[in-house]
Design a protein around this motif. Structure first.
Motif, PDB file in Angstrom:
ATOM      1  N   UNK A  76      -2.103 -16.693  -0.228  1.00 48.99           N
ATOM      2  CA  UNK A  76      -0.776 -16.342   0.257  1.00 48.99           C
ATOM      3  C   UNK A  76       0.088 -15.772  -0.858  1.00 48.99           C
ATOM      4  N   UNK A  77       1.076 -14.997  -0.469  1.00 58.21           N
ATOM      5  CA  UNK A  77       2.014 -14.400  -1.425  1.00 58.21           C
ATOM      6  C   UNK A  77       2.894 -15.491  -2.032  1.00 58.21           C
ATOM      7  N   UNK A  78       2.930 -15.607  -3.358  1.00 57.28           N
ATOM      8  CA  UNK A  78       3.778 -16.615  -3.991  1.00 57.28           C
ATOM      9  C   UNK A  78       5.232 -16.173  -4.118  1.00 57.28           C
ATOM     10  N   UNK A  79       5.529 -14.939  -3.659  1.00 61.75           N
ATOM     11  CA  UNK A  79       6.892 -14.400  -3.752  1.00 61.75           C
ATOM     12  C   UNK A  79       7.038 -13.237  -2.779  1.00 61.75           C
ATOM     13  N   UNK A  80       8.235 -12.810  -2.582  1.00 62.34           N
ATOM     14  CA  UNK A  80       8.517 -11.602  -1.813  1.00 62.34           C
ATOM     15  C   UNK A  80       8.261 -10.407  -2.728  1.00 62.34           C
ATOM     16  N   UNK A  81       7.636  -9.361  -2.205  1.00 60.44           N
ATOM     17  CA  UNK A  81       7.400  -8.187  -3.033  1.00 60.44           C
ATOM     18  C   UNK A  81       6.572  -7.149  -2.310  1.00 60.44           C
ATOM     19  N   UNK A  82       6.213  -6.105  -3.045  1.00 64.08           N
ATOM     20  CA  UNK A  82       5.373  -5.034  -2.523  1.00 64.08           C
ATOM     21  C   UNK A  82       3.942  -5.265  -2.988  1.00 64.08           C
ATOM     22  N   UNK A  83       3.005  -5.250  -2.046  1.00 71.36           N
ATOM     23  CA  UNK A  83       1.588  -5.524  -2.302  1.00 71.36           C
ATOM     24  C   UNK A  83       0.896  -4.255  -2.807  1.00 71.36           C
ATOM     25  N   UNK A  84       0.170  -4.386  -3.908  1.00 73.65           N
ATOM     26  CA  UNK A  84      -0.672  -3.303  -4.406  1.00 73.65           C
ATOM     27  C   UNK A  84      -2.070  -3.842  -4.655  1.00 73.65           C
ATOM     28  N   UNK A  85      -3.071  -3.158  -4.114  1.00 71.20           N
ATOM     29  CA  UNK A  85      -4.455  -3.623  -4.218  1.00 71.20           C
ATOM     30  C   UNK A  85      -5.110  -3.248  -5.545  1.00 71.20           C
ATOM     31  N   UNK A  86      -4.495  -2.351  -6.316  1.00 71.47           N
ATOM     32  CA  UNK A  86      -5.074  -1.918  -7.587  1.00 71.47           C
ATOM     33  C   UNK A  86      -3.968  -1.751  -8.624  1.00 71.47           C
ATOM     34  N   UNK A  87      -4.345  -1.717  -9.921  1.00 67.13           N
ATOM     35  CA  UNK A  87      -3.335  -1.604 -10.970  1.00 67.13           C
ATOM     36  C   UNK A  87      -2.650  -0.234 -11.021  1.00 67.13           C
ATOM     37  N   UNK A  88      -3.287   0.801 -10.450  1.00 66.07           N
ATOM     38  CA  UNK A  88      -2.684   2.130 -10.373  1.00 66.07           C
ATOM     39  C   UNK A  88      -3.287   2.863  -9.173  1.00 66.07           C
ATOM     40  N   UNK A  89      -2.650   3.908  -8.695  1.00 64.94           N
ATOM     41  CA  UNK A  89      -3.183   4.616  -7.520  1.00 64.94           C
ATOM     42  C   UNK A  89      -4.594   5.170  -7.713  1.00 64.94           C
ATOM     43  N   UNK A  90      -4.954   5.535  -8.949  1.00 62.46           N
ATOM     44  CA  UNK A  90      -6.282   6.092  -9.213  1.00 62.46           C
ATOM     45  C   UNK A  90      -7.347   5.016  -9.444  1.00 62.46           C
ATOM     46  N   UNK A  91      -6.949   3.803  -9.718  1.00 64.59           N
ATOM     47  CA  UNK A  91      -7.887   2.730 -10.078  1.00 64.59           C
ATOM     48  C   UNK A  91      -8.540   2.114  -8.843  1.00 64.59           C
ATOM     49  N   UNK A 119      -8.886  -8.498   4.158  1.00 63.71           N
ATOM     50  CA  UNK A 119      -7.636  -8.179   3.477  1.00 63.71           C
ATOM     51  C   UNK A 119      -6.609  -7.987   4.584  1.00 63.71           C
ATOM     52  N   UNK A 120      -5.558  -8.798   4.579  1.00 61.89           N
ATOM     53  CA  UNK A 120      -4.636  -8.882   5.704  1.00 61.89           C
ATOM     54  C   UNK A 120      -3.418  -7.969   5.597  1.00 61.89           C
ATOM     55  N   UNK A 121      -3.226  -7.289   4.471  1.00 61.60           N
ATOM     56  CA  UNK A 121      -2.077  -6.405   4.292  1.00 61.60           C
ATOM     57  C   UNK A 121      -2.539  -5.053   3.755  1.00 61.60           C
ATOM     58  N   UNK A 122      -1.703  -4.048   3.963  1.00 63.37           N
ATOM     59  CA  UNK A 122      -1.997  -2.682   3.514  1.00 63.37           C
ATOM     60  C   UNK A 122      -1.369  -2.431   2.143  1.00 63.37           C
ATOM     61  N   UNK A 123      -1.980  -1.536   1.391  1.00 63.15           N
ATOM     62  CA  UNK A 123      -1.461  -1.152   0.090  1.00 63.15           C
ATOM     63  C   UNK A 123      -0.046  -0.586   0.253  1.00 63.15           C
ATOM     64  N   UNK A 124       0.895  -1.069  -0.565  1.00 65.14           N
ATOM     65  CA  UNK A 124       2.276  -0.595  -0.500  1.00 65.14           C
ATOM     66  C   UNK A 124       3.140  -1.334   0.509  1.00 65.14           C
ATOM     67  N   UNK A 125       2.577  -2.295   1.230  1.00 62.72           N
ATOM     68  CA  UNK A 125       3.310  -3.038   2.257  1.00 62.72           C
ATOM     69  C   UNK A 125       4.177  -4.124   1.621  1.00 62.72           C
TER      70      UNK A 125
END
Length: 146
Positions: free
Chosen positions: A74-89, A128-134
């Motif tokens: 679960x998310x330990x805070x409110x925020x924007x989810x990113x699946x990778x350290x950068x868009x190209x990674x 994976x229950x959320x989308x990148x950038x969500x």
């Protein structure tokens, strides 16, 4: 940044819900990370709440919940989810990947701070229950683990 400013940052992080702070300028690179205590249980969370203290309930809820199909991270805070350290990674984890307690599974951005989120459970990522950038809420399930 002087020692008093660093001490003030440590005190602010300790009093907040943030788990990690990265700061960098031309002369200094600083990474502060707050350790959390997690109690894993083999029974549903509803039953745990009846026998644990409020502090342990909150920490167990922050990182994972027991569900019918296994655990969730679960998310330990409110925020924007990113699946990778950068868009190209490559993403930190994909469905079918094995994770351990200290595996980094994603990044949550909160107030321009990028926080690496650890699995804090061991198992296999099954969904994976959320989308990148969500945007995600505190306690929202991010991954299912079995």
């Amino acid at each position: 940044m002087n020692l008093d400013q660093i001490k003030a940052l440590v005190e602010m992080i300790d009093a907040s819900n943030l788990t990690e702070l990265n700061y960098e300028d031309k002369d200094l690179k600083l990474k502060l990370k707050k350790e959390t205590i997690v109690q894993q249980a083999s029974v549903p969370v509803q039953e745990i709440k009846e026998v644990t203290t409020p502090v342990i309930q909150q920490k167990a809820h922050e990182t994972s919940d027991v569900t019918e199909s296994g655990l969730t991270i679960n998310a330990p805070m409110v925020g924007t989810f990113y699946k990778s350290p950068s868009p190209e990674a490559d993403p930190y984890v994909k469905v079918g990947d094995k994770v351990s307690n200290d595996s980094i599974v994603c990044i949550l951005e909160a107030m321009k701070l990028f926080n690496e989120i650890q699995a804090e459970v061991s198992g296999e990522i099954v969904e994976i229950l959320v989308e990148d950038g969500q945007m995600v809420e505190y306690g929202q399930p991010l991954f299912k683990v079995k």
